[in-house]
Design a protein around this motif. Structure first.
Motif, mmCIF file in Angstrom:
data_model
loop_
_atom_site.group_PDB
_atom_site.id
_atom_site.type_symbol
_atom_site.label_atom_id
_atom_site.label_comp_id
_atom_site.label_asym_id
_atom_site.label_seq_id
_atom_site.Cartn_x
_atom_site.Cartn_y
_atom_site.Cartn_z
ATOM 1 N N LEU A 60 0.811 -1.212 0.000
ATOM 2 C CA LEU A 60 0.000 0.000 0.000
ATOM 3 C C LEU A 60 0.846 1.264 0.000
ATOM 4 O O LEU A 60 0.408 2.306 -0.468
ATOM 5 C CB LEU A 60 -0.952 0.012 1.199
ATOM 6 N N THR A 61 2.045 1.189 0.496
ATOM 7 C CA THR A 61 2.881 2.385 0.520
ATOM 8 C C THR A 61 3.354 2.756 -0.875
ATOM 9 O O THR A 61 3.653 3.903 -1.145
ATOM 10 C CB THR A 61 4.106 2.175 1.423
ATOM 11 N N GLU A 62 3.382 1.800 -1.814
ATOM 12 C CA GLU A 62 3.812 2.078 -3.171
ATOM 13 C C GLU A 62 2.708 2.687 -4.013
ATOM 14 O O GLU A 62 2.976 3.288 -5.035
ATOM 15 C CB GLU A 62 4.300 0.791 -3.821
ATOM 16 N N ALA A 63 1.461 2.538 -3.627
ATOM 17 C CA ALA A 63 0.347 3.045 -4.418
ATOM 18 C C ALA A 63 0.257 4.559 -4.294
ATOM 19 O O ALA A 63 0.579 5.135 -3.263
ATOM 20 C CB ALA A 63 -0.959 2.410 -3.941
ATOM 21 N N SER A 64 -0.183 5.171 -5.396
ATOM 22 C CA SER A 64 -0.354 6.625 -5.353
ATOM 23 C C SER A 64 -1.623 6.952 -4.568
ATOM 24 O O SER A 64 -2.575 6.177 -4.564
ATOM 25 C CB SER A 64 -0.436 7.179 -6.764
ATOM 26 N N PRO A 65 -1.649 8.098 -3.922
ATOM 27 C CA PRO A 65 -2.830 8.455 -3.151
ATOM 28 C C PRO A 65 -4.025 8.674 -4.081
ATOM 29 O O PRO A 65 -3.850 9.088 -5.231
ATOM 30 C CB PRO A 65 -2.426 9.758 -2.446
ATOM 31 N N PRO A 66 -5.225 8.381 -3.613
ATOM 32 C CA PRO A 66 -6.400 8.545 -4.478
ATOM 33 C C PRO A 66 -6.622 10.014 -4.813
ATOM 34 O O PRO A 66 -6.349 10.899 -4.010
ATOM 35 C CB PRO A 66 -7.551 7.997 -3.625
ATOM 36 N N ARG A 67 -7.085 10.247 -6.035
ATOM 37 C CA ARG A 67 -7.379 11.601 -6.477
ATOM 38 C C ARG A 67 -8.881 11.741 -6.628
ATOM 39 O O ARG A 67 -9.563 10.831 -7.111
ATOM 40 C CB ARG A 67 -6.687 11.882 -7.808
ATOM 41 N N ALA A 68 -9.387 12.887 -6.216
ATOM 42 C CA ALA A 68 -10.823 13.133 -6.293
ATOM 43 C C ALA A 68 -11.258 13.264 -7.749
ATOM 44 O O ALA A 68 -10.552 13.821 -8.579
ATOM 45 C CB ALA A 68 -11.170 14.396 -5.513
ATOM 46 N N MET B 290 -19.645 7.915 -1.410
ATOM 47 C CA MET B 290 -19.568 7.331 -0.076
ATOM 48 C C MET B 290 -18.255 7.612 0.645
ATOM 49 O O MET B 290 -18.151 7.392 1.835
ATOM 50 C CB MET B 290 -19.781 5.820 -0.161
ATOM 51 N N SER B 291 -17.262 8.095 -0.082
ATOM 52 C CA SER B 291 -15.957 8.309 0.545
ATOM 53 C C SER B 291 -15.851 9.707 1.133
ATOM 54 O O SER B 291 -16.651 10.584 0.855
ATOM 55 C CB SER B 291 -14.843 8.097 -0.470
ATOM 56 N N ASP B 292 -14.839 9.895 1.937
ATOM 57 C CA ASP B 292 -14.574 11.198 2.526
ATOM 58 C C ASP B 292 -13.788 12.090 1.576
ATOM 59 O O ASP B 292 -13.581 13.260 1.851
ATOM 60 C CB ASP B 292 -13.774 11.043 3.829
ATOM 61 N N LEU B 293 -13.328 11.538 0.469
ATOM 62 C CA LEU B 293 -12.503 12.286 -0.470
ATOM 63 C C LEU B 293 -13.282 13.400 -1.157
ATOM 64 O O LEU B 293 -12.757 14.469 -1.418
ATOM 65 C CB LEU B 293 -11.917 11.324 -1.509
ATOM 66 N N GLY B 294 -14.560 13.161 -1.449
ATOM 67 C CA GLY B 294 -15.382 14.167 -2.116
ATOM 68 C C GLY B 294 -15.028 14.283 -3.589
ATOM 69 O O GLY B 294 -14.456 13.380 -4.182
ATOM 70 N N TYR B 295 -15.376 15.426 -4.160
ATOM 71 C CA TYR B 295 -15.117 15.668 -5.577
ATOM 72 C C TYR B 295 -14.126 16.804 -5.749
ATOM 73 O O TYR B 295 -14.042 17.707 -4.926
ATOM 74 C CB TYR B 295 -16.419 16.008 -6.302
ATOM 75 N N ALA B 296 -13.412 16.767 -6.850
ATOM 76 C CA ALA B 296 -12.430 17.804 -7.155
ATOM 77 C C ALA B 296 -13.145 19.057 -7.649
ATOM 78 O O ALA B 296 -14.254 18.992 -8.182
ATOM 79 C CB ALA B 296 -11.473 17.303 -8.237
ATOM 80 N N ARG B 297 -12.502 20.196 -7.482
ATOM 81 C CA ARG B 297 -13.034 21.438 -8.036
ATOM 82 C C ARG B 297 -12.954 21.332 -9.557
ATOM 83 O O ARG B 297 -11.903 21.024 -10.101
ATOM 84 C CB ARG B 297 -12.256 22.630 -7.540
#
Length: 168
Positions: free
Chosen positions: A20-28, A134-141
């Motif tokens: 999991l440390t190699e994966a890129s962080p999720p993008r909205a 359903m996630s806390d990430l939300g949507y990008a501007r």
């Protein structure tokens, strides 16, 4: 005879290593509403632009190529409808009611094909939109993607309309 292992170094097993440390962080993602309205007002080329941006954010651009190819085909159809309606209005005269101007027909066909392109790209992405809800990430501007998408769509459509007017 097997090599003797030292007691200070445990065996390295690939299954036990953290990944999991190699994966890129999720993008909205851009929201459904932002992508739909951009597709409606900008047509299929704007739909292609914003939905490709969403697929890129998901890291699934390569898997989305069939849907994006259909959206590009719808964009070509929109440009052909515009071109033929302006250059050879007699070919489309029997399809357009007499009280509707050809420019209105060009705009409405562009709106319709934009919504179809959005729908084609939305289908493989609908589970991701639900997960984003359903996630806390939300949507990008949306402005950083929507404005260039509309500009690209206007330039492409304007170039074809300008060429059609020039050739008429």
């Amino acid at each position: 005879m097997p090599a003797l292992m030292s007691l200070s170094e445990p065996p390295v097993n690939a299954l036990l290593q953290p990944t999991l440390t190699e994966a890129s962080p999720p993008r909205a993602l851009l929201s459904e509403r932002a992508t739909f309205f951009t597709s409606f007002f900008g047509g299929p080329w704007a739909a292609l632009y914003v939905m490709a941006a969403n697929f890129r954010r998901l890291g699934r651009l390569d898997r989305a190529m069939p849907a994006l190819a259909v959206a590009a085909l719808l964009g070509v159809v929109a440009l052909m409808v515009s071109f033929v309606t302006i250059v050879r209005p007699e070919l489309t005269a029997e399809w357009i009611p007499s009280d509707v101007r050809s420019t209105v027909m060009v705009r409405r066909s562009n709106n319709l094909l934009g919504m179809l392109a959005w729908g084609v790209c939305y289908l493989p992405m609908r589970a991701h939109f639900r997960a984003a809800d359903m996630s806390d990430l939300g949507y990008a501007r949306p402005w950083g993607t929507v404005v260039p998408a509309l500009l690209v769509a206007m330039l492409v459509h304007g170039a074809v309309v300008g060429l059609a007017v020039f050739l008429r």
